[in-house]
Design a protein around this motif. Structure first.
Motif, mmCIF file in Angstrom:
data_model
loop_
_atom_site.group_PDB
_atom_site.id
_atom_site.type_symbol
_atom_site.label_atom_id
_atom_site.label_comp_id
_atom_site.label_asym_id
_atom_site.label_seq_id
_atom_site.Cartn_x
_atom_site.Cartn_y
_atom_site.Cartn_z
ATOM 1 N N ALA B 229 0.830 -1.205 0.000
ATOM 2 C CA ALA B 229 0.000 0.000 0.000
ATOM 3 C C ALA B 229 0.860 1.249 0.000
ATOM 4 O O ALA B 229 0.630 2.178 -0.784
ATOM 5 C CB ALA B 229 -0.922 -0.003 1.212
ATOM 6 N N GLU B 293 -6.932 -1.140 -5.713
ATOM 7 C CA GLU B 293 -7.582 -0.313 -4.708
ATOM 8 C C GLU B 293 -7.809 -1.087 -3.403
ATOM 9 O O GLU B 293 -7.636 -0.557 -2.318
ATOM 10 C CB GLU B 293 -8.910 0.185 -5.292
ATOM 11 C CG GLU B 293 -9.687 1.121 -4.403
ATOM 12 C CD GLU B 293 -10.908 0.454 -3.840
ATOM 13 O OE1 GLU B 293 -11.114 -0.748 -4.130
ATOM 14 O OE2 GLU B 293 -11.639 1.101 -3.094
ATOM 15 N N ARG B 294 -8.157 -2.375 -3.561
ATOM 16 C CA ARG B 294 -8.399 -3.222 -2.399
ATOM 17 C C ARG B 294 -7.178 -3.233 -1.464
ATOM 18 O O ARG B 294 -7.303 -3.052 -0.261
ATOM 19 C CB ARG B 294 -8.671 -4.638 -2.899
ATOM 20 C CG ARG B 294 -9.615 -5.435 -2.091
ATOM 21 C CD ARG B 294 -10.270 -6.507 -2.963
ATOM 22 N NE ARG B 294 -9.450 -6.921 -4.077
ATOM 23 C CZ ARG B 294 -8.795 -8.078 -4.126
ATOM 24 N NH1 ARG B 294 -8.848 -8.895 -3.123
ATOM 25 N NH2 ARG B 294 -8.107 -8.415 -5.200
ATOM 26 N N VAL B 297 -6.560 0.255 0.314
ATOM 27 C CA VAL B 297 -7.443 0.531 1.446
ATOM 28 C C VAL B 297 -7.111 -0.382 2.611
ATOM 29 O O VAL B 297 -6.997 0.057 3.759
ATOM 30 C CB VAL B 297 -8.911 0.360 1.015
ATOM 31 C CG1 VAL B 297 -9.810 0.479 2.218
ATOM 32 C CG2 VAL B 297 -9.274 1.387 -0.027
ATOM 33 N N LYS B 298 -6.905 -1.680 2.309
ATOM 34 C CA LYS B 298 -6.618 -2.622 3.378
ATOM 35 C C LYS B 298 -5.331 -2.252 4.097
ATOM 36 O O LYS B 298 -5.251 -2.246 5.311
ATOM 37 C CB LYS B 298 -6.504 -4.038 2.795
ATOM 38 C CG LYS B 298 -6.786 -5.114 3.830
ATOM 39 C CD LYS B 298 -6.271 -6.450 3.374
ATOM 40 C CE LYS B 298 -7.070 -7.039 2.248
ATOM 41 N NZ LYS B 298 -6.433 -8.207 1.637
ATOM 42 N N THR B 301 -5.708 1.063 6.227
ATOM 43 C CA THR B 301 -6.567 1.092 7.391
ATOM 44 C C THR B 301 -6.115 0.117 8.464
ATOM 45 O O THR B 301 -6.483 0.286 9.619
ATOM 46 C CB THR B 301 -8.022 0.774 7.012
ATOM 47 O OG1 THR B 301 -8.008 -0.397 6.197
ATOM 48 C CG2 THR B 301 -8.647 1.920 6.264
#
Lengths: 85, 306
Positions: B229, B293-294, B297-298, B301
């Motif tokens: 990420a 995108e998955r 975000v994962k 967060t």
């Protein structure tokens, strides 16, 4: 939720204080400097007008202002969060 | 928000159902409006790349109804179907700038992720003392680099790079971009490592692993989603960076944003070719956004909000 929002707002404020590239490209300071941000003004000062000394002086002064402002902002936010939590 | 209290509250909630539906409609319409605001400029750019001059100035927006799409913009870039096989100078230039952008952003992100992960791990697991400063102050020092406006550094960097002969080289760009994204990488990775229980490493130590062994064999695989990420995040930031690129590069290492911005010629702007260029420049990021995108975000967060 509130904390996350405050963090996000602070990050946005800090990031927008650095805004220069969009202004330089879209309006180049605009009609007579009307749309200049501080960053874009400094950039044009030493890039386009070659006022290197004035530009760097402004840059340092801007940095001092930002440090003061952000320190106050962070302190305020921290106090507010402590009060709410 | 969703507390399922029994009896009385449940009855009340059932009674106020229309209000809830109304609220939901309100939320969704606000979200739809915001989606429209966010996506419309992108649609505008892409549709402009298929317009001719008249359609651009008249503000025609809907293809086939308002205006007849043409390949004009893409042809001037050498990327339309009928010119893709031919030799085209703009395409050559575009591909070179594209390569520069990829090398600079991926290189800087790799360096930043490596150094940043090590720094974040150290700040999270060990106690440092440097004069009056502790771990907390050191991480704030790293984070405070985000506050620094790039204009303050621009001129010193220009002088320094001229002395070091790094002006207009990809290595120079990679170094500046590393500096730029390092705070964010450290920030994200610190939360990542904080989410990993220390017991895992202690177990590894008992089994005879060194600090580095535990880090590479145990911690890194667990923190990998977060690393990916932060890597993607820094690639995006570097890809969009214009300020330093315009200042420090001129011919060899020019990146895509600088090329797009330099399309403003003396006889006005070729909106269609500029739009085609911008669409091609954002295409990789759109793919990253849709497919990864998955992970973003994962990774962002996890550990951040607990």
């Amino acid at each position: 939720m509130g904390f996350v929002s405050i963090t996000a707002v602070i990050i946005r404020i800090i990031f927008e204080l650095k805004l220069a590239d969009i202004v330089i490209n879209v309006t180049a300071g605009g009609p007579g400097g009307a749309t200049d941000t501080v960053s874009s003004f400094i950039y044009r000062e030493y890039r386009d007008r070659s006022n290197v000394g004035y530009g760097t002086m402004l840059a340092v002064f801007y940095l001092v202002l930002i440090i003061i402002f952000v320190t106050l902002l962070l302190n305020f936010a921290a106090r507010w969060m402590r009060k709410v939590a | 928000m969703a507390t399922y209290a029994p009896s009385l509250l449940g009855v009340l909630r059932l009674r106020y159902r229309p209000k809830r539906i109304f609220g939901r409609v309100l939320i969704y319409s606000a979200l739809l409006l915001w989606t429209f605001i966010c996506l419309f400029p992108i649609y505008w750019t892409i549709s402009t790349s298929f317009k001719v001059a008249v359609d651009v100035t008249h503000g025609h927006l809907i293809p086939w109804l308002d205006f007849q799409p043409s390949w004009k913009g893409w042809r001037s870039l050498g990327l339309s179907p009928d010119t893709i096989g031919e030799i085209s100078n703009p395409r050559e230039e575009f591909l070179q700038r594209f390569e520069n952008s990829i090398v600079a952003s991926v290189g800087a992100s790799l360096v930043a992720c490596t150094i940043g992960s090590l720094a974040a791990y150290g700040l999270n697991r060990f106690k440092y003392k440097f004069g009056p400063w502790r771990n907390k102050d050191i991480s704030f020092f790293f984070l405070s680099q985000l506050i620094l406006p790039p204009v303050v550094l621009a001129l010193p960097f220009l002088v320094l790079y001229r002395e070091l002969a790094l002006l207009d080289t990809k290595v120079g760009l990679i170094l500046v971009y590393t500096l730029m994204v390092l705070p964010i990488v450290i920030w994200v990775m610190r939360d990542q490592f904080a989410a990993i229980p220390t017991e895992l490493e202690e177990a590894a130590f008992i089994d005879g692993a060194s600090v580095w062994g535990a880090f590479f064999r145990i911690v890194v695989p667990i923190a990998l989603p977060g690393m990916v990420a932060s890597f993607i995040l820094s690639v995006i930031l570097c890809w969009n960076e214009y300020f330093f690129a315009s200042l420090l590069t001129s011919t060899d290492a020019k990146t895509l944003p600088v090329m797009v911005a330099s399309q403003t010629g003396s006889q006005g702007i070729d909106w269609w070719s500029m739009a085609a260029l911008s669409s091609a420049a954002i295409a990789p990021l759109v793919f990253i956004g849709i497919f990864l995108e998955r992970y973003i975000v994962k990774g962002l967060t996890a550990g951040a909000v607990k």
